[in-house]
Design an enzyme around this catalytic site. Structure first.
Site: not given
Length: 446
Positions: A79, A157, A223, A225, A252, A281
């Site tokens: 990406r 995002e 994503h 996290y 990610e 990432w």
């Protein structure tokens, strides 16, 4: 994500499961396309992203070697961060065309993403998705005709933790604008809330956004996290898309973050179990306190960080699970060891709730003649038991399972597929069968 950390995120809240929605097939195209909730390449082969993010817009001179190194470590995709010129130096048409050529030279599928939308509504310099659409229109000549090799990630995002209720209309409008401009690519769309969708805005509105795409060729990207710091949260989020047959990837994720410690083991294991793509990432060059997210120290492939070793070489990692896209003439055939010559391909997707589970099975005829009348055989790896089935007759003896067609699923056209499913129970860890045979012939695994 940005090289500098996003603001703190709110706690995950409970939400009610949305009603199942079958993502219908995109029209036949010359490039990547979505069919029955799966991402297929131009050869109608199932493709599962296994790659990393690379911050091209800040490290343009590093990109040619970075892509080569990422490929050499086993990835099938990357990406690539681009800038529209609104926050950072614009990556123009010539630059993007060069990236596409470099991706193809390294036999990588590249997801090109416009980064300047990051945190719109909360980050002061961020721009709306409409600006990203303007950017894609401006560099269209660099990506047009490359639908076999690249995916367009509309905007990174695109909403922060304020204004995220506009994600549904903003994303829908942007997709429609892209289609009206003639883009036939698979379009990837990121979640709001700095990509983490703690509000479940993307999850609960994805079916409508997909349906609004005239080409039915949208893939959703979460994503993961700090919001996803337990296996239960990871599994719940991804399974809700799979159960609706909506295409989802982890665009990610990391092994640590300032907003909490994501469960990267669960992310990778669940993605592998469900046959979903992931992109870690990021390759190198992180700053602003998140340098720990570098996969390689100083862009040196010979100095992988602990996170890099985990992603590339660990359990359910890139090296063990990545398969090159068939558009590059790959003969790995999905990694079953039979040289890609099998006339059939099986995709086995689990929706697992602990003691019970559903398995959705798609048999794709990759041969040149129709199959009329079929018997699919496989063995469970554990103590799984079949309770009920649909679109096939399924029987079990010990661990051995046999599925045979119903009258309405009897024929698998050349290049076509049939699907069936079953409900089962298990008292131990659940995973997909290791091998499948169709009418006695070994099939590849999607």
């Amino acid at each position: 994500m940005l090289a500098t950390a996003a603001g703190a995120l709110l706690a995950v809240t409970a939400a009610v499961l949305t009603a199942p929605h079958a993502a219908q097939a995109a029209d036949a195209s010359t490039g990547f396309h979505v069919s029955d909730g799966r991402l297929l390449d131009a050869n109608n082969k199932d493709f599962v992203l296994r790659g990393v993010n690379h911050a091209h817009t800040w490290y343009t001179a590093r990109t040619p070697q970075a892509l080569k190194d990422i490929k050499a470590l086993g990835a099938n995709s990357a990406r690539v961060v681009l800038s529209t010129g609104d926050q950072w130096t614009k990556n123009d048409t010539a630059d993007v065309a060069a990236i596409v050529s470099q991706c193809k030279a390294s036999r990588l599928v590249c997801v090109l993403e416009a980064h300047d939308t990051t945190g719109y509504g909360e980050a002061g310099a961020a721009v709306p998705l409409s600006r990203a659409v303007d950017y894609w229109k401006g560099i269209k000549s660099a990506v047009e005709g490359q639908e076999k090799y690249i995916i367009l990630n509309l905007g990174n995002e695109p909403y922060g933790n304020t204004g995220y209720a506009n994600w549904t209309s903003g994303t829908t409008d942007a997709i429609k604008s892209m289609r009206a401009a003639g883009f036939k690519h698979t379009i990837m769309v990121d979640a709001p809330n700095w990509g983490q969708d703690w509000s479940f805005t993307m999850r609960d509105n994805a079916a409508g956004v997909f349906a609004a795409d005239p080409d039915k060729n949208t893939v959703f990207s979460i994503h993961m996290y700090g919001v996803y710091d337990t296996a239960a949260e990871v599994k719940d989020y991804l399974n809700r898309f799979v159960s609706q047959k909506l295409p989802i990837v982890v665009g990610e994720f990391g092994d640590a973050h300032s907003d909490g410690n994501p469960d990267e083991d669960a992310i990778m294991a669940t993605a592998q179990q469900l046959g979903l793509g992931y992109l870690g990432w990021s390759w190198s060059g992180n700053g602003g306190g998140v340098e720990y997210l570098d996969l390689a120290t100083g862009f040196d492939a010979g100095r992988l960080t602990t996170w890099g070793q985990r992603l590339f070489n660990g359990a359910n990692g890139i090296k063990a699970t990545s398969h090159e896209a068939s558009v590059y003439g790959s003969t790995d055939g999905g990694g079953d060891g039979n040289g890609g010559t099998s006339p059939c391909q099986v995709n086995y997707r689990l929706s697992d709730w602990g003691s019970t589970f559903n398995a959705d099975v798609t048999i794709r005829n990759t041969g040149t003649t129709a199959v009329k009348g079929w018997k699919l055989q496989f063995s469970f790896p554990g103590d799984q038991r079949v309770n009920s089935a649909w679109n096939a007759k399924v029987s079990q003896q010990g661990k051995a399972v046999t599925a045979t067609h119903e009258a309405w699923t009897e024929t698998i056209p050349a290049g076509g597929s049939v699907s069936f499913g079953f409900n089962g129970s298990s008292t131990s860890a659940n995973s997909a069968p290791g091998a499948f045979t169709l009418n006695g012939t070994s099939c590849t695994k999607a």
